[in-house]
Design a protein around this motif. Sequence first.
Motif, short mmCIF file in Angstrom:
data_model
loop_
_atom_site.label_atom_id
_atom_site.label_comp_id
_atom_site.label_asym_id
_atom_site.label_seq_id
_atom_site.Cartn_x
_atom_site.Cartn_y
_atom_site.Cartn_z
N GLU A 1 84.43 -54.51 41.72
CA GLU A 1 84.63 -54.38 40.28
C GLU A 1 84.33 -52.95 39.80
O GLU A 1 85.03 -52.42 38.95
CB GLU A 1 83.72 -55.37 39.56
N MET A 2 83.32 -52.33 40.39
CA MET A 2 83.00 -50.94 40.03
C MET A 2 84.18 -50.03 40.35
O MET A 2 84.46 -49.10 39.61
CB MET A 2 81.77 -50.46 40.80
N ASN A 3 84.84 -50.33 41.46
CA ASN A 3 86.03 -49.58 41.87
C ASN A 3 85.84 -48.08 41.70
O ASN A 3 86.63 -47.40 41.08
CB ASN A 3 87.24 -50.07 41.04
N LEU B 1 72.89 -49.56 43.70
CA LEU B 1 74.34 -49.41 43.56
C LEU B 1 74.70 -48.72 42.24
O LEU B 1 75.49 -47.79 42.20
CB LEU B 1 75.00 -50.79 43.66
N LYS B 2 74.08 -49.16 41.16
CA LYS B 2 74.40 -48.59 39.85
C LYS B 2 73.90 -47.15 39.72
O LYS B 2 74.61 -46.28 39.25
CB LYS B 2 73.78 -49.45 38.73
N ARG C 1 87.71 -50.00 56.04
CA ARG C 1 87.03 -51.30 56.07
C ARG C 1 86.70 -51.78 54.67
O ARG C 1 86.54 -50.98 53.75
CB ARG C 1 85.73 -51.19 56.88
N GLU C 2 86.54 -53.08 54.51
CA GLU C 2 86.00 -53.62 53.28
C GLU C 2 84.61 -53.00 53.09
O GLU C 2 83.88 -52.80 54.06
CB GLU C 2 85.85 -55.15 53.38
N LYS C 3 84.23 -52.73 51.84
CA LYS C 3 82.96 -52.02 51.64
C LYS C 3 81.74 -52.87 51.97
O LYS C 3 80.69 -52.38 52.35
CB LYS C 3 82.88 -51.53 50.19
N VAL C 4 81.87 -54.19 51.78
CA VAL C 4 80.77 -55.10 52.10
C VAL C 4 81.35 -56.27 52.89
O VAL C 4 82.37 -56.83 52.50
CB VAL C 4 80.11 -55.65 50.81
N SER C 5 80.74 -56.60 54.01
CA SER C 5 81.21 -57.75 54.78
C SER C 5 80.05 -58.35 55.55
O SER C 5 79.04 -57.69 55.77
CB SER C 5 82.34 -57.32 55.73
N PRO C 6 80.20 -59.64 55.94
CA PRO C 6 79.06 -60.29 56.57
C PRO C 6 78.76 -59.73 57.95
O PRO C 6 77.69 -59.87 58.45
CB PRO C 6 79.47 -61.75 56.70
#
Lengths: 163, 387
Positions: free
Chosen positions: B26-28, B341-342, A158-163
């Motif tokens: 972006e962190m990937n 997150l960081k 899955r996408e890591k973040v989704s609505p």
Amino acid sequence: MENIREAILTTIEKNSRIDLSELAIRLGVSEPDIANTLEELESEGVICGYHTMIDWDKTSIDKVSALIEVRVTPQREEGFDRIAERIYNYPEVNSVYLISGGYDLLVTLEGKSLKEVSQFVSDKLSTLDTVISTATHFILKRYKDHGTIMDTRTEDVREKVSP
Amino acid sequence: MRNPLSETIVNIKPSGIRKFFDIVAEMNDPEVISLGVGEPDFDTPWHIRDEGIYSLEKGRTFYTSNAGLMELRREICNYLKRRFNVEYDPRKQVLITVGGSEAIDIGLRAILDPGDEVIIPQPCYVSYEPCTILAGGKPVIVNLKAENEFRLTAKELEDAITPKTKLLILPFPNNPTGAIMERNDLEAIAEVIIKHDLLVMSDEIYAELSYKEKHVTIAEIPGMKERTILINGFSKAYAMTGWRMGYVCGPDAIIEQMTKIHQFAIMCAPTTSQYAAIEALKNGDDDVEEMRRAYDQRRRYLVHEFREIGMDCFEPFGAFYVFPSIQRFNMTSDEFATRLLKDQKLAVVPGTAFGDCGEGFLRISYAYSIENLKKAMGRIRKFVETL
Ligand SMILES: Cc1ncc(COP(=O)(O)O)c(C=O)c1O
């Protein structure tokens, strides 16, 4: 609503090592209630054991498993029970089921080698009085067992973040 | 060159989810784990997938009627009657859409004229406000309160109504808060709706994921069916997000106009998915219940953990989100989520992605295995200890 016994059973069927406090939190019941219910289930023989699923193929330990179809002559009074008992008392035997269809008993066996298993079948199983015939099927690869897929490490696609 | 873009579009601000998604992307970093998704972790049950495959094998690769396969519409009506005690006519009161998302969009377009006001309780799913604007309407935001467990009260609704109000969007069980509305809550709302002669768009996409009582639809409250646009779908209940299957039920006149938009904009919902959806409705009840029970265990676990860590968290009874407060840390939601997150490589979504009044909260999804949740909660715990 799901009753507590069913909830406990379906949860520990997948993970028997879960600790009581976690189980209590997840099911929304008190810890003593969980402990009592487990005790009940054990003493009633509903829970018959807590086993570990092992993929022996990933170890260096040799194991061979086989499914054996057994045709037998049922006996007066006892039907299949007596012969089933004779078979399941061998420690090599993993499981014995009475089956509908073309044969009678399905026996699963574990041994160190093909030879060992074959020997058990020819020496012990097929020589039993009431056994008419056997057919042995060696398991070559276990893809899925007890609801667990052995080989796939399923990754989260899955996408890591989704609505 | 002249400005190629529509002002209306340019002025709509991009979703806060998108922004966070970009930071994570972006962190990937493979170490990053996420509690940030809005979709089930389960695979679509195999028998449902199998029907999709079978329909392809049989060559069911053509358009369906605009409103969708009649058999599917009939099954939807059976389902709604069976589960939620509301009756619709499959011929005129049901439209199969490309997810609940399409239903929200074309529902608003079918109803709104320029200047019409739409009451939107927030925090809520991200599409209501922009779709209202795109349809020419004017969003009127109601800020729901933690002390009401993020339910909408009759008073809050009443206070937001003006002579221009046309529609209330009712998003329960709620993404992102996990809040639900029970029968008595809905009755109070229905009274106000009827008194002011308004319509309701009820987004019940999480109806099956209710953990207290069975979900009640506002369409079932007396006098409300003729005022309700009922939106539901397969994404959440059956773990079918990628199939893009939703539906809308409502009064003939509204469905007729929505079908017109749908016919011009979409033609019909994906055919394969429609066949799979029939199977889901016919034989999927047990799957839904099994997933619901799994979510329920995770929900209890998370609420317990957040309270242990000392983060306030009302008990949510719907969807698959908890909405803990971070107010005691003196940070904005955005700061908290960014630092989490960081520092700990855990992605969560700041409450503000779902409306300004989400400030001070995080949306935590439990569409993850317990093992995953444990790992993630360990990271939150560590992070909070450093504050
Ligand atoms: C409250 C709510 N409504 C609607 C949708 C849209 O879902 P879909 O278009 O997949 O049916 C979502 C998806 O996240 C949602 O959370």
